[in-house]
Motif scaffolding. Structure first.
Motif, PDB file in Angstrom:
ATOM      1  N   LEU B  18      11.364 -10.583 -49.799  1.00 23.59           N
ATOM      2  CA  LEU B  18      10.245 -10.636 -48.851  1.00 23.59           C
ATOM      3  C   LEU B  18      10.444  -9.627 -47.718  1.00 23.59           C
ATOM      4  N   LYS B  23       7.730  -7.812 -53.751  1.00 27.36           N
ATOM      5  CA  LYS B  23       7.084  -9.100 -54.042  1.00 27.36           C
ATOM      6  C   LYS B  23       8.130 -10.067 -54.595  1.00 27.36           C
ATOM      7  N   ARG B  26       8.310 -16.065 -55.624  1.00 28.83           N
ATOM      8  CA  ARG B  26       7.427 -17.090 -55.074  1.00 28.83           C
ATOM      9  C   ARG B  26       7.302 -16.878 -53.564  1.00 28.83           C
ATOM     10  N   VAL B  27       6.373 -17.606 -52.968  1.00 26.01           N
ATOM     11  CA  VAL B  27       6.189 -17.530 -51.518  1.00 26.01           C
ATOM     12  C   VAL B  27       7.283 -18.362 -50.850  1.00 26.01           C
ATOM     13  N   GLY B 319       3.074 -14.448 -41.891  1.00 27.68           N
ATOM     14  CA  GLY B 319       2.974 -15.846 -42.310  1.00 27.68           C
ATOM     15  C   GLY B 319       2.596 -16.716 -41.136  1.00 27.68           C
ATOM     16  N   LEU B 343      -2.895 -19.973 -49.087  1.00 29.88           N
ATOM     17  CA  LEU B 343      -2.165 -19.132 -50.037  1.00 29.88           C
ATOM     18  C   LEU B 343      -3.121 -18.223 -50.803  1.00 29.88           C
ATOM     19  N   MET B 347      -1.538 -14.653 -50.047  1.00 28.59           N
ATOM     20  CA  MET B 347      -0.289 -14.366 -50.773  1.00 28.59           C
ATOM     21  C   MET B 347      -0.339 -13.147 -51.689  1.00 28.59           C
ATOM     22  N   PHE B 353       4.757 -15.369 -46.081  1.00 35.97           N
ATOM     23  CA  PHE B 353       5.621 -16.555 -46.098  1.00 35.97           C
ATOM     24  C   PHE B 353       4.817 -17.740 -45.585  1.00 35.97           C
ATOM     25  N   TYR B 384       4.312 -16.175 -58.003  1.00 34.72           N
ATOM     26  CA  TYR B 384       3.505 -15.013 -58.379  1.00 34.72           C
ATOM     27  C   TYR B 384       3.461 -14.897 -59.887  1.00 34.72           C
TER      28      TYR B 384
END
Lengths: 216, 384
Positions: B18, B23, B26-27, B319, B343, B347, B353, B384
């Motif tokens: 991040l 990328k 996941r977030v 975020g 999201l 995202m 985040f 993702y």
């Protein structure tokens, strides 16, 4: 004697020195009590212009605070000529305070200035006030509206406790309760049991006026 | 690799991807609670926790056990024992035990010139004695008070670092978005610490040139706060903005932004990224923030999410936005739907985040079970 109505537009445009100059001219002309009251009303109208510009997004909090300083100074210069004639509560009485645990003062002060500019009598009980302090002030001043201010999220629970104690003391149905500040939200309003929430002081004053029309 | 190690490695990779603008899988989820909220959850006195850090540690641990986060979910920036030693008047404890900043005018309007000529001299010799009763004494006693406060500060920092280290180890946390010291925007320093908000709002109109000179004079000192000596790895200092959304755009462009930009760019050049908290709605300044070095991370309170995603999310990590207090009034499903909407909007860039719009300061301002469910949902579904 300067044009009293011009004071409204001068204050609305935040021309600080010109507002003071105009008021100085009025004072030096040894005005009647009525003229002094008209001048104060012109200042109040000026604050209304500022509130409208804020609502339109042309002014920001900074302009509100600066305008409130000009207003306070102007009223301070006029008041000695007025005696007690200008102390009335023609629009209504509001008890206002930052709730327990929150020592923030600025938002509350802006709201107070705008309320006073709209003719409300404001009883500001200060910052970090316990629910009991609000109830005591309600007993003493019998307000039409109570304003609970809070910036921190921890204020939400204090707001809920304050509303609950007002209810328990038997005053809830006699008055409206507004919560304001960064902590205010739809959820905070629901959770606390208040009647209205806003982060915008000008909208809060508008709501107070609506409540007073309904109450009268 | 045991399971704790694998959890840590996965979180670290997610976080590292991040912040390096790759990328992640996941977030990441960065939850943030204060000591007050932790004490509320653990049902212990926050006042006791301020002065007995073993109580604070247990309370923090309850937060870690209850709410999902990829990084340590607790944050305590102010230590009451330090302010006690100084006799502080501008940082005080509220009746509920939370440290809060009080509006105190330490610098008068006629002191701008002296401040501009020597900011540190004025801070040390004039403003600090006004701010702290223990420093407003003869030099010997003031010196002892300052030494005591500094020793207390060092001890608090060390003890907190140990607590955070133990909790991070126990719960396999990766770094979050704040890994360095706290500094503030130069304009905010003049406003919040010296002139007070009421004072500054007048100065903006009555003495903008002096104000600008004062802001510029203090900027190197704000940089010193951001960049600690002897740190080898890249860190993210924390800059919580305050007055940016309260002043008009012309004032922001002239008085607020240039020194903040200089601070962030200078820190970046010295190996320190900036995590900036954008309080209230700063949508109108997206373009300005987008012009900052790509090490700038934006933690956002409020504003137009689509505009932030499109305007800032291309080049920067960003975020926040999620208001945890909605859990008081909405069903669990509605809260999760709100997280989904957030999201969906934010995202796509891979730079987002999941975090709260503000740290949680009071456990009663949220519904514990619903908020925990939201965080778990994001952890398990925002891939993702």
């Amino acid at each position: 004697m300067p044009d009293i109505d011009k004071i409204s537009s001068l204050l609305g445009a935040l021309n600080e020195q010109e507002v003071y100059d105009a008021i100085g001219e009025i004072i030096s002309a040894q005005p009647t009590g009525e003229t002094v009251l008209d001048t104060i009303l012109a200042c109040q109208k000026g604050m209304e212009i500022v509130g409208e510009e804020f609502e339109k997004g042309n002014y920001f909090i900074g302009e509100l605070m600066y305008a409130a300083q000009i207003m306070d100074e102007a009223i301070g210069r006029l008041k000695p000529l007025l005696g007690t004639a200008g102390e009335g509560a023609e629009s209504g009485i509001v008890v206002l305070g930052s709730v327990a645990g929150d020592i923030h003062d600025i938002g509350k002060s802006i709201f107070r200035s705008l309320l006073e500019a709209s003719g409300f009598q404001v009883v500001d009980i200060g910052i970090d006030q316990q629910p009991e302090a609000f109830v005591s002030a309600i007993e003493k001043h019998r307000p039409h509206i109570v304003g609970l201010s809070g910036v921190l999220t921890l204020s939400i629970e204090s707001m809920r406790k304050t509303v609950a104690l007002i209810e328990e003391a038997g005053y809830r149905s006699d008055l409206k309760i507004i919560i304001g500040g960064s902590a205010a939200s739809e959820e905070a309003c629901f959770h606390s049991g208040a009647d209205y929430w806003t982060k915008n002081a000008a909208l809060g004053v508008k709501k107070c006026k609506e409540y007073r029309s309904e109450q009268q | 690799m045991n399971s704790n190690n694998s959890i840590f490695e996965e979180r670290k990779k997610t976080r590292d991807d991040l912040v390096s603008l790759k990328k992640p899988k996941r977030v990441p989820v960065f939850s943030i609670f204060t000591l007050e909220a932790a004490c509320g959850l653990a049902e212990v006195s926050v006042m006791e926790a301020h002065y007995d850090l073993s109580v604070a540690e247990k309370a923090y641990d309850r937060i870690c056990e209850t709410f999902y986060s990829d990084s340590l979910p607790v944050l305590n920036l102010r230590y009451p024992p330090v302010y006690d030693a100084l006799g502080s008047r501008n940082w005080v404890l509220g009746s509920n035990g939370s440290m809060q900043h009080s509006e105190v005018e330490l610098m008068h309007t006629d002191e701008y010139d002296e401040f501009i000529a020597g900011p540190m001299k004025m801070i040390m010799e004039v403003f600090l004695p006004r701010a702290c009763s223990e420093l407003d004494k003869d030099s010997a006693r003031a010196g002892i008070a300052l030494a005591k406060a500094f020793a207390e500060y060092k001890s608090q920092v060390r003890n907190h670092a140990e607590i955070y280290g133990r909790l991070a180890e126990k719960h396999s946390y990766a770094d979050g978005i704040i890994t360095g010291p706290l500094t503030v925007a130069p304009f905010d320093f003049i406003a919040d610490q010296l002139r007070g908000i009421k004072g500054i709002m007048g100065d903006i109109y009555r003495a903008p040139e002096k104000l600008l000179e004062a802001v510029n004079a203090v900027t190197p000192h704000m940089l010193k706060l951001a960049v600690p000596r002897g740190v080898a790895e890249r860190i993210q200092c924390f800059i919580p903005l305050h007055l940016a959304p309260l002043i008009n755009p012309a004032q922001f462009d002239r008085l607020y932004w240039p020194s903040l930009k200089r601070l962030v760019e200078s820190a970046d050049a010295l190996g320190v990224g900036s995590t900036i908290f954008l309080e209230q709605d700063c949508t109108r300044y997206i373009e300005s923030f987008d012009s900052l070095p790509d090490s700038m991370i934006a933690w956002i309170d409020d504003g137009d999410r689509e505009s932030f995603a499109a305007g800032l999310g291309r080049n920067h990590v960003f975020g926040g936005f999620f208001d945890p207090t909605i859990t008081l009034a909405r069903s669990k499903e509605e809260c999760i739907d709100e997280a989904k909407r957030l999201l969906d909007t934010c995202m796509d860039s891979g730079h987002f985040f999941f975090s709260f719009n503000r740290n949680v300061m009071d456990i009663k301002s949220i519904d514990i079970a619903k908020l925990a469910a939201v965080l778990e949902w994001v952890r398990n579904n925002a891939y993702y």
